[in-house]
Structures are given as structure tokens and as C-alpha cells.
Scaffold this motif. Structure first.
Motif, short mmCIF file in Angstrom:
data_model
loop_
_atom_site.label_atom_id
_atom_site.label_comp_id
_atom_site.label_asym_id
_atom_site.label_seq_id
_atom_site.Cartn_x
_atom_site.Cartn_y
_atom_site.Cartn_z
N PRO A 1 0.82 -1.21 0.00
CA PRO A 1 0.00 0.00 0.00
C PRO A 1 0.86 1.26 0.00
CG PRO A 1 -0.08 -1.08 2.14
CD PRO A 1 0.69 -1.98 1.25
N LEU A 2 0.34 2.30 -0.65
CA LEU A 2 1.05 3.58 -0.65
C LEU A 2 0.85 4.26 0.70
CD1 LEU A 2 2.53 5.69 -2.40
CD2 LEU A 2 0.31 6.60 -3.04
N LEU A 3 -0.34 4.08 1.25
CA LEU A 3 -0.66 4.68 2.54
C LEU A 3 -1.46 3.66 3.36
CD1 LEU A 3 -1.58 8.31 3.14
CD2 LEU A 3 -3.03 6.61 4.17
N GLU A 4 -1.05 3.48 4.58
CA GLU A 4 -1.74 2.49 5.41
C GLU A 4 -2.17 3.11 6.74
OE1 GLU A 4 0.34 -1.17 6.09
OE2 GLU A 4 -1.45 -2.08 7.00
N VAL A 5 -3.46 2.99 7.02
CA VAL A 5 -4.00 3.50 8.26
C VAL A 5 -4.22 2.31 9.20
CG1 VAL A 5 -6.00 4.67 9.30
CG2 VAL A 5 -5.19 5.35 7.03
N LYS A 6 -3.64 2.40 10.39
CA LYS A 6 -3.74 1.26 11.31
C LYS A 6 -4.38 1.67 12.62
CE LYS A 6 0.14 -1.79 10.25
NZ LYS A 6 1.50 -2.14 10.69
N GLY B 1 -3.21 5.27 17.10
CA GLY B 1 -3.16 4.64 15.79
C GLY B 1 -2.03 5.19 14.95
N GLU B 2 -1.88 4.61 13.76
CA GLU B 2 -0.78 5.01 12.89
C GLU B 2 -1.29 5.32 11.49
OE1 GLU B 2 2.44 2.06 12.80
OE2 GLU B 2 1.68 1.36 14.73
N VAL B 3 -0.58 6.23 10.81
CA VAL B 3 -0.82 6.48 9.39
C VAL B 3 0.53 6.35 8.70
CG1 VAL B 3 -1.60 8.14 7.66
CG2 VAL B 3 -2.74 8.06 9.87
N LEU B 4 0.75 5.23 8.05
CA LEU B 4 2.06 4.97 7.46
C LEU B 4 2.09 5.42 6.00
CD1 LEU B 4 2.60 1.39 8.92
CD2 LEU B 4 3.51 3.57 9.79
N TYR B 5 3.06 6.30 5.72
CA TYR B 5 3.25 6.76 4.34
C TYR B 5 4.74 6.73 4.05
CZ TYR B 5 3.49 9.84 0.30
OH TYR B 5 3.76 10.37 -0.94
N GLU B 6 5.12 6.00 3.03
CA GLU B 6 6.53 5.81 2.70
C GLU B 6 7.33 5.39 3.94
OE1 GLU B 6 7.88 9.33 0.70
OE2 GLU B 6 7.21 8.54 -1.24
N GLY B 7 6.77 4.49 4.70
CA GLY B 7 7.48 3.94 5.86
C GLY B 7 7.50 4.84 7.09
N LYS B 8 6.90 6.03 6.99
CA LYS B 8 6.90 6.93 8.15
C LYS B 8 5.49 7.00 8.75
CE LYS B 8 8.74 9.66 5.16
NZ LYS B 8 9.44 10.25 4.12
N ASP B 9 5.44 7.20 10.06
CA ASP B 9 4.15 7.36 10.71
C ASP B 9 3.79 8.85 10.79
OD1 ASP B 9 1.90 7.38 12.25
OD2 ASP B 9 2.79 6.39 13.99
N LEU B 10 2.84 9.24 9.96
CA LEU B 10 2.49 10.67 9.86
C LEU B 10 1.95 11.25 11.16
CD1 LEU B 10 0.71 10.90 6.38
CD2 LEU B 10 3.12 11.12 6.91
N THR B 11 1.37 10.40 12.02
CA THR B 11 0.78 10.94 13.25
C THR B 11 1.87 11.45 14.19
OG1 THR B 11 0.81 8.82 14.44
CG2 THR B 11 -1.17 9.31 13.17
N LYS B 12 3.12 11.04 13.93
CA LYS B 12 4.21 11.48 14.81
C LYS B 12 4.95 12.70 14.27
CE LYS B 12 4.53 7.44 17.44
NZ LYS B 12 3.51 6.67 16.73
N TRP B 13 4.54 13.13 13.09
CA TRP B 13 5.25 14.25 12.46
C TRP B 13 4.79 15.58 13.03
CZ3 TRP B 13 7.76 14.34 7.18
CH2 TRP B 13 8.39 13.12 6.95
#
Ligand code: ADP
Ligand code: MG
Length: 332
Positions: A7-12, A76-88
Motif C-alpha cells: 500500500p502507498l498509505l496504510e491507516v492502522k 493509531g498510525e498512518v504509514l506513508y513511505e514507511g513513516k508514521d504521519l501521526t508522529k510528524w
């Protein structure tokens, strides 16, 4: 197709609760939480359109906004290109903004009324380092044409456009930086039906030509069917069923999906499933399966146990004890 590609973007397990404070404000502590989004997981594969559908208040917009970091996730997590966007941080997210864009229901609120179209479109180019004015202008004119507007519109103000044209501008603004992912939140819901199909067709064409990955949010079942490759159905903050579009319409499994579809006239003779009552408050969602208070088929287990979101057949997932216990025949 979805099994092999990444997946390009994964919401967990994305969860978003809005705290409600008592009469003493924050000092008095949190009184209750609005459980807007609860444990939502989904994947966006490159080049696909994932439709997120559900009634008003089911948590669709909050899901979209939380994915893009416009509101902070509770967990939860939002993974985009291996990074978790919620932590940005906000600053880091601003840089990523060119990859991840949003189209809103009311483009007027996202278009500066005091600026002309040319300026509005070229602003993100400037921010991201397009120093050459002529190149910026060429790109803006190119994008105007792509969304079906004309060069003469370059010098106009947003208020000088019709609703449909303004949404074309909203789309132009979202795609001018060549984003990877575009989240569209009810982009045609405020438009007349005849204009809706024009704007939907533009989105469909752009998506194909630019290989955009789209999360398309709507409350409208016929719109979501037309535009999506896969669909996730939300009820009270949760995705209760997910499947490729044709599978979902051929064989909806969740009683809620069946009820929603049975209310849409499509020429077939199907039995209408009428749900009892209203959607419960997200302040106090029902125990167990959140749908059990309205489900005509609920069994005891549904009140006690949250059903797992399980893959029943290939790419078709559902959260329902009845489906799990193969008591499907009850309502088929
Ligand atoms: N900023 C907010 N503060 C408190 N509650 C909110 C906020 N935004 C949304 N909600 C609540 O969260 C729930 C889901 O809302 P929303 O995501 O807008 O649903 P939808 O887009 O499906 O209509 C609703 O009950 C709504 O009232
Ligand atoms: Mg909404």
C-alpha cells in the motif's frame, strides 16, 4: 491485485476522540469524549480510488482530516513511505503537503477571496521553490485546462465562478503540485446533480492520467459506486464492511450495508430492510457491536462482544458476528 502490491498509505487502528469539557472548561477536566473515529484500518494502493461512505456523523471527515494531520490522532498510525504521519510535527507535515492533498466540499473556504485565480494556483508552486514566474504561469494555465477551465479564468476572483467551476478550481489547487494522494471530502455534495457528474468525470480522468491515489469521502451511495474501486462503509466511527465495489454491490454482507443498499432504488426487486431508531450518540456508543441496537438480526453475542473486522472472502472484510457464525441465511 491488492495482495501482492504494497500500500502507498496504510491507516492502522486510527482512533480520534474529541474531549468535551464540563462547565468549568479544561480546569474541570474532560467530561466525556466524542468517539468520532474508532479503530479504523484501511490501505490505499497506488492508483486506486477508495470510497469511504456512511451517513452524516459516522466519522468520515474526521478520518480524512486525521490521516492528513489536520487534526491530531488520539491513537493509531498512518504509514506513508514507511513513516508514521501521526508522529510528524506540523512543520514536517507542511513539507509533505505537496504529496498529500485535500479537496473540500466547499472550495470557497479554501480559496482566498481576495486573490485572483492565477495567484491562488501559483502560491504552492512558489512555496515549493518554483522561482521562475513564467514557468509558474505556464503550469497554472496547464492545470486550468486539465480541470476544464479556460485561460481567461486566470485573472478572475473565486466569487466570479459558479459552484461547479469553483470546485474545479479547488481540484486544480489540490493537484498543481502533482500530489500522490488526494483526499476528497464530499467534493460534489453541494453541487446540482447535472454538475456533479461533470466534476466526478474530471476527478476520474485526472486520477487515471496522473495516477493519483484517492480517498473519496461521500454519504451518497450512487456517487461512491461510480467513482470507487473499493469501498469502506462507516457506521458510528467504525468501518463495518470493506470490499471491491462490484463485490460489495453484488453481495453486501453486513446487515447495515444491506439496509442502506435496500433503500436505493436501482430497478431490482429487493426487499426493503427498515432500520429501527436513529444512529446512537458517539458520546456513548453501544456496547459490543455498535450496530446491535438497530440490527434486525442481532443475537445476544452482539451486545457483549465487539466483532472482529475479518476477511470473509478475498478482499471482502466485515465486522459482524452473524456473518462469522454463518447465520447469513437469516437475512438472505
Ligand atoms: N472538532 C470537533 N469537536 C467535537 N466533535 C466533533 C468535531 N468534529 C467532529 N465531531 C463529531 O464527530 C462525529 C463525526 O463527525 P464527522 O467526522 O464530521 O462525520 P461525517 O463526516 O461522517 O459526517 C460527529 O458526532 C461530530 O459531531
Ligand atoms: Mg463530513
Amino acid at each position: 491485485m491488492t495482495e501482492v502490491t504494497k500500500p502507498l498509505l496504510e491507516v492502522k487502528n486510527l482512533t480520534k476522540h474529541f474531549p468535551l469539557y464540563g462547565p468549568f472548561g479544561k480546569l474541570g477536566g474532560i467530561k466525556q469524549n466524542v468517539q468520532a473515529v474508532q479503530d479504523v484500518s484501511l490501505r490505499l494502493y497506488e492508483g486506486e480510488t477508495y470510497g469511504l461512505v456512511g451517513e452524516s456523523g459516522s466519522g468520515k471527515s474526521t478520518t480524512g482530516r486525521t490521516i492528513l494531520g489536520l487534526t491530531e490522532a488520539t491513537s493509531g498510525e498512518v504509514l506513508y513511505e514507511g513513516k508514521d504521519l501521526t508522529k510528524w510535527s506540523k512543520k514536517e507535515m507542511r513539507k509533505l503537503r505537496k504529496d498529500l492533498q485535500m479537496v473540500f466540499q466547499d472550495p470557497y473556504s479554501s480559496l482566498n477571496p481576495r486573490k485572483k485565480v492565477g495567484q491562488i494556483l501559483e502560491e504552492p508552486l512558489k512555496i515549493h521553490g518554483w522561482a521562475n514566474k513564467q514557468q509558474r504561469q505556464e503550469r497554472a494555465l496547464e492545470i486550468l485546462e486539465l480541470v476544464g477551465l479556460q485561460a481567461e479564468h486566470y485573472f478572475r476572483y473565486p466569487h466570479e465562478f459558479s459552484g461547479g467551476q469553483r470546485q474545479r478550481l479547488g481540484i486544480a489547487r489540490a493537484i498543481i503540485m502533482n500530489p500522490k494522494v488526494v483526499i476528497c471530502d464530499e467534493p460534489v455534495s453541494a453541487l446540482d446533480v447535472s454538475i456533479q457528474s461533470q466534476v466526478l468525470n474530471i476527478l476520474k480522468t485526472l486520477q487515471k492520467d496522473m495516477k493519483l491515489t484517492m480517498l473519496f469521502i461521500t454519504h451518497d451511495i450512487s456517487v461512491v459506486r461510480y467513482i470507487s474501486n473499493r469501498i469502506g462503509l462507516m457506521y458510528l466511527g467504525r468501518i463495518v464492511e470493506e470490499a471491491p465495489t462490484d463485490d460489495l454491490f453484488e453481495e453486501p454482507l453486513h446487515p447495515y450495508t444491506k439496509a442502506l443498499f435496500s433503500a436505493v432504488p436501482d430497478g431490482t426487486k429487493k426487499e426493503r430492510i427498515v432500520l429501527k431508531g436513529e444512529i446512537p450518540s458517539p458520546l456513548q456508543p453501544p456496547s459490543g457491536c455498535v450496530f446491535h441496537t438497530r440490527c434486525p438480526f442481532a443475537i445476544e453475542r452482539c451486545q457483549k462482544e465487539v466483532p472482529a473486522f475479518r476477511e470473509i472472502r478475498k478482499d471482502h472484510r466485515v465486522a459482524c458476528h452473524l456473518v462469522e457464525e454463518e447465520e447469513l441465511d437469516w437475512f438472505n
